[in-house]
Scaffold this active site. Structure first.
Site, PDB file in Angstrom:
ATOM      1  N   ARG A   1      69.912  32.354  42.388  1.00  0.00           N
ATOM      2  CA  ARG A   1      68.613  31.241  43.109  1.00  0.00           C
ATOM      3  C   ARG A   1      69.818  29.988  42.774  1.00  0.00           C
ATOM      4  NH1 ARG A   1      62.591  30.811  43.244  1.00  0.00           N
ATOM      5  NH2 ARG A   1      62.688  32.745  43.750  1.00  0.00           N
TER       6      ARG A   1
ATOM      7  N   HIS B   1      65.830  33.907  52.264  1.00  0.00           N
ATOM      8  CA  HIS B   1      65.022  34.871  51.295  1.00  0.00           C
ATOM      9  C   HIS B   1      64.858  36.098  50.889  1.00  0.00           C
ATOM     10  CE1 HIS B   1      63.226  34.772  47.129  1.00  0.00           C
ATOM     11  NE2 HIS B   1      61.612  34.607  47.296  1.00  0.00           N
TER      12      HIS B   1
ATOM     13  N   GLN C   1      62.478  38.705  48.973  1.00  0.00           N
ATOM     14  CA  GLN C   1      61.403  38.612  49.624  1.00  0.00           C
ATOM     15  C   GLN C   1      60.683  39.550  50.901  1.00  0.00           C
ATOM     16  OE1 GLN C   1      58.666  36.543  48.120  1.00  0.00           O
ATOM     17  NE2 GLN C   1      57.614  37.674  49.716  1.00  0.00           N
TER      18      GLN C   1
ATOM     19  N   ASP D   1      53.820  29.619  54.181  1.00  0.00           N
ATOM     20  CA  ASP D   1      54.574  29.713  53.281  1.00  0.00           C
ATOM     21  C   ASP D   1      54.482  28.051  52.617  1.00  0.00           C
ATOM     22  OD1 ASP D   1      56.607  29.400  51.195  1.00  0.00           O
ATOM     23  OD2 ASP D   1      58.230  29.077  51.861  1.00  0.00           O
TER      24      ASP D   1
ATOM     25  N   CYS E   1      53.930  33.916  50.703  1.00  0.00           N
ATOM     26  CA  CYS E   1      55.530  34.869  49.652  1.00  0.00           C
ATOM     27  C   CYS E   1      54.726  33.993  47.738  1.00  0.00           C
ATOM     28  CB  CYS E   1      56.331  34.369  49.639  1.00  0.00           C
ATOM     29  SG  CYS E   1      56.830  32.397  50.173  1.00  0.00           S
TER      30      CYS E   1
ATOM     31  N   ARG F   1      57.210  42.614  45.202  1.00  0.00           N
ATOM     32  CA  ARG F   1      58.501  42.218  44.586  1.00  0.00           C
ATOM     33  C   ARG F   1      59.567  43.085  43.615  1.00  0.00           C
ATOM     34  NH1 ARG F   1      59.863  36.555  45.509  1.00  0.00           N
ATOM     35  NH2 ARG F   1      61.864  37.323  45.860  1.00  0.00           N
TER      36      ARG F   1
HETATM   37  N1   CP Z   1      58.333  34.255  46.532  1.00  0.00           N
HETATM   38  C1   CP Z   1      58.848  33.512  45.330  1.00  0.00           C
HETATM   39  O1   CP Z   1      60.195  34.102  45.324  1.00  0.00           O
HETATM   40  O2   CP Z   1      58.667  33.113  43.935  1.00  0.00           O
HETATM   41  P1   CP Z   1      58.930  32.569  42.846  1.00  0.00           P
HETATM   42  O3   CP Z   1      59.654  31.339  43.154  1.00  0.00           O
HETATM   43  O4   CP Z   1      57.993  32.032  41.719  1.00  0.00           O
HETATM   44  O5   CP Z   1      60.080  33.467  42.450  1.00  0.00           O
HETATM   45  N1  NVA Z   2      60.429  28.446  50.834  1.00  0.00           N
HETATM   46  C1  NVA Z   2      59.851  27.880  49.457  1.00  0.00           C
HETATM   47  C2  NVA Z   2      60.628  30.029  49.216  1.00  0.00           C
HETATM   48  C3  NVA Z   2      59.846  29.773  47.322  1.00  0.00           C
HETATM   49  C4  NVA Z   2      59.447  31.585  46.727  1.00  0.00           C
HETATM   50  C5  NVA Z   2      60.966  27.509  48.853  1.00  0.00           C
HETATM   51  O1  NVA Z   2      61.885  27.477  48.762  1.00  0.00           O
HETATM   52  O2  NVA Z   2      60.221  26.610  47.799  1.00  0.00           O
END
Ligand code: CP
Ligand code: NVA
Length: 306
Positions: free
Chosen positions: A103, A130, A133, A224, A264, A292
C-alpha cells in the site's frame, strides 16, 4: 478457476472477465467452507506506507486461515523508511517472501516493485487504484442480486483510486457504470478509456456532474471519502463542492427500489454518506467489509497456486 500462479495484481485490468468470475466463484466456495486449501510454509509480506484496518487485517487473517504466515514490513522498522531503493528492496524481499502486498502513494513505485520482484505483487491501494476492494465489492453485489451483468452501479464523489478500480471492474463484468463528481474531480481519462475498451458489449459508461441523473434507477449506489489519504489538507475546501454528491435518503429515492448502498470504508458520516443511510436498510457495508477477507483469500490461493 484458471490458476493465476505467479501473477501480479496491480490493477483490476490485470485480470480478464473470466478470471474475475473465477475468483468470485472461488471466494464464494471459501466463504461457505466448501474447500479449505492450505498455504502452509508460505509467507505474505505487508509493506504499507499508509494506514489500513480492513486491508491489513483481512489479508493477515486470510493468510493465517490458509495456514501461512504474515510479516509486517512497516517502513518504520525496515530500511525502506531510511531510503533503501525500491529496486534493491524488491530483489531482496523476493528471496524471502512468497507474495507481497503493498500500500503506497505512487502507482509507479508499485510497478517498479513488480518489475524487480519475481513473486506476486498485490496492489493493496495506490493513489491510482484499489483493485482488492473491487473484488470484494463485486462479490457483495453478486450475493445481493445473484448476478452482475446488466446491473447499473453509480459511484458518487471523488474520482479517486476506488472509482478507478470500480470503473474497470464494473465495465468488465458487464455492468453499466455511472460516475458523478464535481467538475475537476472526474476519474482519469486514461482509466475511462481503458474501461470502455474492456467493457462487455452493451455496457454504458457515463461520467457526469449530475448526481440525480446518475442515481436514477441504479441498483448499486457507491461512495468513498471526498479526500483520500494524503489529501487531508484539502478536506475542508472540498466539502461545499461535494455536498450535492452526499449519499443521503433524498438522493436514494431516485434509485431502484431494490438499490443497495456500498462504501469501501472508512466512512465520514455527514460528508459523503449520511448516518441514516450508512446505518439504514439499504446499506450492505458490513457484508462488503467481510467480503474483503473471502475475496483476498481467493486471490492469495490463486496467486500462490495452492
Ligand atoms: N477499504 C479499505 O481499504 O480500508 P482500509 O484502509 O482500512 O484498509
Ligand atoms: N480513497 C480512499 C480509500 C481508502 C480505503 C483513500 O485512498 O484514502
Amino acid at each position: 478457476m484458471k490458476n493465476l500462479k505467479g501473477r501480479d495484481f496491480l490493477s483490476v485490468a490485470d485480470l480478464n472477465g473470466q478470471e474475475i468470475k473465477g475468483l468470485l466463484q472461488l471466494a464464494t466456495e471459501l466463504k461457505t467452507g466448501n474447500m479449505w486449501p492450505l498455504a502452509s510454509n508460505k509467507v505474505l509480506g505487508l509493506l504499507f506506507d499508509k494506514a489500513s484496518t480492513r486491508t491489513r487485517v483481512s489479508f493477515s487473517v486470510a493468510m493465517y486461515q490458509l495456514g501461512g504466515q504474515v510479516i509486517d514490513l512497516n517502513p518504520n522498522v525496515t530500511q525502506v523508511g531510511r531510503g533503501e531503493s525500491i529496486e534493491d528492496t524488491a530483489r531482496v524481499l523476493d528471496r524471502y517472501l512468497d507474495v507481497l502486498a503493498i500500500r503506497t502513494f505512487s502507482h509507479q513505485d508499485l510497478q517498479i516493485f513488480a518489475d524487480y520482484a519475481r513473486i506476486p505483487i498485490i496492489n493493496a491501494l495506490t493513489d491510482w487504484e484499489h483493485p482488492c476492494q473491487i473484488l470484494a465489492d463485486l462479490l457483495t453485489i453478486q450475493e445481493c442480486f445473484g448476478f452482475l451483468e446488466g446491473l447499473t452501479v453509480t459511484y458518487l464523489g471523488d474520482g479517486n483510486n476506488v472509482a478507478h478500480s470500480l470503473l474497470l471492474g464494473a465495465a468488465m463484468m458487464g455492468m453499466n457504470i455511472r460516475v458523478a463528481t464535481p467538475n475537476g474531480y472526474e476519474p482519469d481519462r486514461e482509466i475511462v478509456k481503458t474501461a470502455q475498451k474492456l467493457a462487455s458489449i452493451g455496457v454504458k459508461i457515463i461520467i457526469t456532474e449530475d448526481p440525480v441523473a446518475a442515481v436514477k434507477f441504479a441498483q448499486v449506489i457507491y461512495t468513498d471519502v471526498w479526500a483520500s489519504m494524503g489529501q487531508e489538507d484539502e478536506s475542508l475546501e472540498r466539502i461545499p463542492l461535494f455536498i450535492p454528491y452526499q449519499v443521503g435518503s433524498e438522493l436514494l429515492n431516485h434509485a431502484d427500489s431494490e438499490a443497495i448502498v456500498l462504501h469501501c470504508l472508512p466512512a465520514h458520516r455527514g460528508e459523503e454518506i449520511s448516518s441514516a443511510v450508512l446505518e439504514g436498510a439499504r446499506s450492505r457495508v458490513w457484508d462488503q467489509a467481510e467480503n474483503r477477507l473471502h475475496a483476498q483469500k481467493a486471490l492469495l490461493v490463486s496467486l500462490l497456486g495452492v
